[in-house]
Design a protein around this motif. Structure first.
Motif, mmCIF file in Angstrom:
data_model
loop_
_atom_site.group_PDB
_atom_site.id
_atom_site.type_symbol
_atom_site.label_atom_id
_atom_site.label_comp_id
_atom_site.label_asym_id
_atom_site.label_seq_id
_atom_site.Cartn_x
_atom_site.Cartn_y
_atom_site.Cartn_z
ATOM 1 N N ILE A 296 -104.634 54.866 22.803
ATOM 2 C CA ILE A 296 -105.632 54.077 22.076
ATOM 3 C C ILE A 296 -106.610 55.001 21.349
ATOM 4 O O ILE A 296 -106.976 54.755 20.197
ATOM 5 N N GLU A 297 -107.041 56.075 22.014
ATOM 6 C CA GLU A 297 -107.973 57.015 21.381
ATOM 7 C C GLU A 297 -107.336 57.650 20.144
ATOM 8 O O GLU A 297 -108.002 57.826 19.118
ATOM 9 N N ASP A 298 -106.045 57.980 20.233
ATOM 10 C CA ASP A 298 -105.348 58.556 19.071
ATOM 11 C C ASP A 298 -105.255 57.542 17.941
ATOM 12 O O ASP A 298 -105.466 57.879 16.760
ATOM 13 N N ASN A 299 -104.927 56.290 18.277
ATOM 14 C CA ASN A 299 -104.834 55.225 17.276
ATOM 15 C C ASN A 299 -106.207 54.935 16.683
ATOM 16 O O ASN A 299 -106.360 54.661 15.495
ATOM 17 N N PHE A 300 -107.220 55.006 17.530
ATOM 18 C CA PHE A 300 -108.601 54.798 17.107
ATOM 19 C C PHE A 300 -108.978 55.829 16.043
ATOM 20 O O PHE A 300 -109.574 55.500 15.003
ATOM 21 N N ALA A 301 -108.620 57.086 16.307
ATOM 22 C CA ALA A 301 -108.919 58.158 15.353
ATOM 23 C C ALA A 301 -108.105 57.999 14.065
ATOM 24 O O ALA A 301 -108.587 58.283 12.960
ATOM 25 N N ALA A 302 -106.855 57.522 14.217
ATOM 26 C CA ALA A 302 -105.999 57.341 13.040
ATOM 27 C C ALA A 302 -106.555 56.287 12.091
ATOM 28 O O ALA A 302 -106.275 56.313 10.887
ATOM 29 N N GLY B 249 -109.663 56.061 11.399
ATOM 30 C CA GLY B 249 -110.874 56.601 10.788
ATOM 31 C C GLY B 249 -112.096 56.576 11.672
ATOM 32 O O GLY B 249 -113.197 56.882 11.207
ATOM 33 N N TYR B 250 -111.933 56.236 12.982
ATOM 34 C CA TYR B 250 -113.085 56.129 13.874
ATOM 35 C C TYR B 250 -113.142 57.322 14.830
ATOM 36 O O TYR B 250 -112.110 57.913 15.156
ATOM 37 N N ASP B 251 -114.353 57.646 15.263
ATOM 38 C CA ASP B 251 -114.507 58.676 16.291
ATOM 39 C C ASP B 251 -115.776 58.408 17.075
ATOM 40 O O ASP B 251 -116.719 57.767 16.580
ATOM 41 N N MET B 252 -115.783 58.887 18.333
ATOM 42 C CA MET B 252 -116.935 58.741 19.216
ATOM 43 C C MET B 252 -117.381 60.133 19.669
ATOM 44 O O MET B 252 -116.669 60.779 20.440
ATOM 45 N N PRO B 253 -118.523 60.623 19.204
ATOM 46 C CA PRO B 253 -119.005 61.948 19.629
ATOM 47 C C PRO B 253 -119.201 62.006 21.135
ATOM 48 O O PRO B 253 -119.640 61.037 21.750
#
Length: 299
Positions: free
Chosen positions: A231-237, A239-243
């Motif tokens: 999910i984190e990889d798909n989230f980044a794909a 265009g999203y990121d969480m510092p």
């Protein structure tokens, strides 16, 4: 003059017909896309319903854990009360023994032998009672702790199953959003809906927090960790990121909501982010959600 007027009318009519045909072609091209959007909205509503059901089950599991903690506290209170009563009995027994020894010192005679035997018997009986009560108390405590541990493990495994199902639903939703955005023309400037992304971010933080508090050998833990990573990889794909903010120094200039908590274990003036209540979320480098954190402050 009439020929010029007729020619002008013909030109205007031709442009009008051309505009109507262009509009008709555009409508035919958009119709499949509109139908696809309606279909995705229907699927999204269904998935939201599944998420709501899963969240309800997760809340039930959390409530059971809270009830279990209350039972543990109640058992601890009962054990403490038993220890107090036992200490009182021993204290009374010691007082009685001391009094009888005083009587022996004051009037030592042949008949005092039976008193000495009685005192020794009382001491032996008191010791035996103390040993039996302590042994039973230890056994009861061990049984209760074993039952609590077993119940907690069962609830954790059930929670992992629910979270794994939730990650599958979220992963499906993210893929649908990614596919839909890929079909939208690059020059189209419609506002992006971030509601799903923010929901995914909150669930990632919650699940990772639960994983950090579980035993590494808990059944299903590795599978859930792998699902969260996807999910984190798909989230980044998308265009999203969480510092990463946890255990980082706090800066008042940060755009976040901070709850300050005193911590005597930290040096005075030190401020550390020790809990993430709501994560910071960025979309293509731009913050779309401010973080809500708990900051430990040294005293």
């Amino acid at each position: 003059m009439k020929y010029k007027l007729s020619f002008g009318i013909i030109i205007i009519f031709s442009f009008s017909v051309f505009a109507q045909m262009a509009k008709l072609d555009e409508t035919k091209e958009l119709k499949p896309l509109i139908q696809k959007i309606v279909q995705l909205q229907s699927e999204n509503n269904k998935l939201k319903s599944e998420i709501s059901s899963i969240n309800s089950k997760v809340a039930t599991v959390n409530q059971k854990l809270e009830t279990l903690d209350q039972k543990v506290q109640s058992n601890a209170s009962d054990i403490k009360k038993t220890n107090s009563e036992l200490k009182g009995r021993i204290a009374n027994s010691e007082t009685t023994t001391n009094q009888k020894f005083t009587q022996v010192d004051n009037s030592l005679s042949k008949n005092s032998l039976w008193s000495i035997i009685g005192i020794l018997g009382a001491i032996i009986v008191s010791g035996l009672v103390y040993w039996l009560v302590s042994k039973r108390q230890t056994n009861d405590k061990t049984i209760v702790e074993a039952q609590i541990s077993k119940t907690k493990k069962t609830l954790e495994e059930e929670g992992i199953k629910l979270d794994t199902k939730l990650t599958e639903v979220l992963e499906t939703q993210l893929k649908l959003v990614q596919e839909e955005r890929a079909k939208v023309p690059a020059n189209k400037s419609d506002e992006v809906d971030h509601s799903l992304a923010l929901k995914v971010a909150d669930e990632i933080v919650r699940i990772n927090k639960n994983l950090s508090n579980m035993d590494a050998n808990t059944k299903g833990l590795k599978q859930l960790s792998a699902s969260v990573k996807r999910i984190e990889d798909n989230f980044a794909a998308n265009g999203y990121d969480m510092p990463e903010l946890l255990n980082k120094p706090f800066d008042p200039r940060m755009k976040m909501i901070a709850n300050m908590v005193e911590d005597e274990n930290l040096e005075k003036g030190i401020e550390i982010i020790t809990k993430i209540i709501k994560p910071q979320v960025n979309y293509k480098g731009v913050q779309i959600q401010s973080a809500q954190v708990e900051v430990s402050v040294g005293q």
